[in-house]
Design an enzyme around this catalytic site. Structure first.
Site, PDB file in Angstrom:
ATOM      1  N   PHE A 106       0.933  -1.020  -0.126  1.00 24.24           N
ATOM      2  CA  PHE A 106       0.000   0.079  -0.129  1.00 24.24           C
ATOM      3  C   PHE A 106       0.958   1.285  -0.160  1.00 24.24           C
ATOM      4  O   PHE A 106       0.326   2.316  -0.405  1.00 24.24           O
ATOM      5  CB  PHE A 106      -1.073  -0.182   1.123  1.00 24.24           C
ATOM      6  CG  PHE A 106      -0.397   0.561   2.421  1.00 24.24           C
ATOM      7  CD1 PHE A 106      -0.518   1.808   2.995  1.00 24.24           C
ATOM      8  CD2 PHE A 106       0.391  -0.160   3.305  1.00 24.24           C
ATOM      9  CE1 PHE A 106       0.008   2.166   4.093  1.00 24.24           C
ATOM     10  CE2 PHE A 106       0.896   0.111   4.576  1.00 24.24           C
ATOM     11  CZ  PHE A 106       0.833   1.430   4.792  1.00 24.24           C
ATOM     12  N   LYS A 107       1.981   1.099   0.489  1.00 25.40           N
ATOM     13  CA  LYS A 107       2.874   2.386   0.539  1.00 25.40           C
ATOM     14  C   LYS A 107       3.451   2.895  -0.615  1.00 25.40           C
ATOM     15  O   LYS A 107       4.154   3.893  -0.767  1.00 25.40           O
ATOM     16  CB  LYS A 107       4.013   2.063   1.372  1.00 25.40           C
ATOM     17  CG  LYS A 107       3.494   1.759   2.889  1.00 25.40           C
ATOM     18  CD  LYS A 107       4.676   1.473   3.992  1.00 25.40           C
ATOM     19  CE  LYS A 107       4.088   1.014   5.374  1.00 25.40           C
ATOM     20  NZ  LYS A 107       4.871   0.881   6.281  1.00 25.40           N
ATOM     21  N   ASP A 108       3.041   2.032  -1.829  1.00 22.01           N
ATOM     22  CA  ASP A 108       3.643   2.564  -3.094  1.00 22.01           C
ATOM     23  C   ASP A 108       2.865   3.818  -3.337  1.00 22.01           C
ATOM     24  O   ASP A 108       3.687   5.036  -4.102  1.00 22.01           O
ATOM     25  CB  ASP A 108       3.250   1.508  -4.220  1.00 22.01           C
ATOM     26  CG  ASP A 108       4.088   0.388  -4.145  1.00 22.01           C
ATOM     27  OD1 ASP A 108       5.206   0.465  -4.141  1.00 22.01           O
ATOM     28  OD2 ASP A 108       3.899  -0.781  -4.448  1.00 22.01           O
ATOM     29  N   ALA A 111       4.850   6.867  -1.458  1.00 19.85           N
ATOM     30  CA  ALA A 111       6.184   6.906  -1.732  1.00 19.85           C
ATOM     31  C   ALA A 111       6.461   7.450  -3.256  1.00 19.85           C
ATOM     32  O   ALA A 111       7.014   8.387  -3.534  1.00 19.85           O
ATOM     33  CB  ALA A 111       6.910   5.463  -1.816  1.00 19.85           C
ATOM     34  N   THR A 144       7.690  -0.140   3.910  1.00 16.39           N
ATOM     35  CA  THR A 144       8.195   1.315   3.583  1.00 16.39           C
ATOM     36  C   THR A 144       9.518   1.354   2.768  1.00 16.39           C
ATOM     37  O   THR A 144       9.527   2.151   1.787  1.00 16.39           O
ATOM     38  CB  THR A 144       8.201   2.119   5.011  1.00 16.39           C
ATOM     39  OG1 THR A 144       6.877   2.177   5.466  1.00 16.39           O
ATOM     40  CG2 THR A 144       8.664   3.575   4.598  1.00 16.39           C
TER      41      THR A 144
END
Length: 439
Positions: A106-108, A111, A144
């Protein structure tokens, strides 16, 4: 729009400064001075909009005063070259799959968005001159690091230092940020995630480092990392409204550093019709303890199967407190919590797969359990499935008794050569390394 510090010991600053410095000079986290409510017609018509269209409109609400519309839309659309589907897991429980980006986590979104925003601002007058590259410091307990490393890979004028706890991330996660090289340096810290996070925060507070280097963070302490995650929540509501299931909607968020659920609370403050939120924890349950007692007592993190949530001192707790005026009572009206052991997480993966044919990752398993145990009559629940189960191949295969196919995007990382630098948890050693190696 101006951004103020949660510690309220420094003057409010611009978005450009907040993004390019990450942490406020008083070590507080930046917050926007205003959270604008979206118009009612946006929610009335949201089910007919794509994820990208929704995100562009939400981004305008956050950043429209500071970035030209065309530039902002380009940043958003370049970020969202994929979708996040909603899938029924069984009964009144649905999941929003957030693992369709480049690193299957999900952190794509946060970022990639931050990389593009930083590139935008690094050329502007808002950035400090004469200090060389922007040096991005990021502590990771799992996803992350891979999302940030791949989001910033090859970005001119930016060097990323990923700090991760030795032996405490999955092998595939480690491959995703230790095999890249180029402008990505992996620092293997002999300690916990909390030690890594402390090193990053101490670096921002060090006068000598900041006088010589341009430092920023890509953890969810950075406003450009956590705010775009609010896009998910609007998309979840839109996709559920398409199905006629948006009434009495409860959203459950697997939570570690609490950046994701904080983004959801911002969406709620912007008018998103969510009834309530559930924060799902593993054994690192300091937030659940706070909900029960009103006392916040951070402590060293413990290692669990859901390693990206192994956080004993969640940074974004400061933002949640600020958002609710430090009122424990008001927080408890909107957020409830739950926490699960490794044994319960593993059993959840087994049970969900056997009963519904859906394969959870350990973090999503916490979310599924929390909804199953806490959803009330008449409510519909959506939990955020934050990473592809193949990223936790051994754990998941043991739970379901079947082989998990490694997607080609993940498999490709396993062929790279590990490139990492051993680092102690002592700040003096980290500071010396940055002074010798950062540009």
């Amino acid at each position: 729009m101006k951004y103020y510090s949660t510690n309220h010991q420094t003057q409010p600053t611009s978005l450009a400064e907040a993004v390019t410095t990450g942490l406020a000079p008083d070590r507080g986290l930046y917050m926007p001075e205003q959270i604008k409510t979206l118009p009612q017609d946006f929610f009335e018509n949201i089910q007919g909009m794509t994820f990208q269209q929704i995100a562009c409109r939400v981004a305008e609400n956050f950043f429209g005063e500071d970035i030209a519309t065309d530039d902002l839309h380009k940043i958003v659309c370049d970020t969202l070259a994929f979708d996040c589907p909603v899938v029924n897991v069984g009964g009144d429980i649905w999941t929003l799959e957030l693992f369709h980006g480049p690193t299957l986590a999900f952190k794509d979104v946060g970022a990639r968005f931050m990389a593009r925003m930083l590139a935008h601002f690094s050329k502007s007058a808002g950035c400090a001159e004469g200090k060389g590259d922007v040096n991005v410091l990021v502590a990771t307990s799992g996803d992350t690091g891979s999302a940030v490393a791949n989001g910033f890979l090859g970005v001119d004028g930016v060097h990323v230092f990923v700090l991760y706890p030795k032996g405490k991330v999955s092998p595939i996660q480690e491959c995703q940020f230790t095999t890249l090289g180029r402008n990505i340096t992996a620092l293997e810290v002999d300690g916990t995630f909390d030690d890594c996070q402390a090193l990053v925060k101490d670096a921002f507070a060090d006068g000598e480092l900041n006088a010589k280097l341009r430092l920023t963070s890509a953890n969810s302490i950075n406003v450009a990392r956590f705010l775009p995650q609010s896009f998910y929540y609007f998309n979840a509501y839109a996709r559920m409204k398409e199905r006629g299931l948006a009434g009495n909607l409860v959203i459950c968020v697997p939570s570690g550093n609490f950046g994701n659920i904080t983004a959801g609370l911002f969406a709620w403050r912007m008018g998103l019709p969510v009834k309530r939120f559930i924060a799902a924890n593993n054994a690192n349950d300091v937030f659940l303890e706070y909900l029960k007692t009103g006392q916040y007592s951070p402590r060293p993190s413990v290692r669990t199967l859901a390693n990206a949530m192994d956080v004993g001192a969640p940074s974004n707790f400061a933002r949640i407190l600020d958002l609710f005026g430090n009122s424990h009572e008001d927080i408890c009206k909107v957020i409830s919590g739950a926490a699960y052991t490794d044994a319960e997480i593993s059993k959840a993966i087994t049970d969900c797969h056997k009963t519904y044919g859906y394969t959870l990752d350990p973090h999503g398993a916490c979310g599924w359990l929390a909804l199953r145990d806490n959803l009330r009559e008449g409510e519909t629940g959506v939990f955020l499935e934050t990473a592809h189960p193949a990223k936790f191949k051994d754990t998941v295969e043991q739970a379901i008794g079947e082989s998990v196919t490694l997607p080609s995007r993940l498999e490709a990382f396993t062929h790279g050569e590990k490139q990492s630098v051993a680092m102690t948890a002592a700040f003096a050693d980290f500071k010396r390394y940055l002074l010798d190696n950062a540009k």
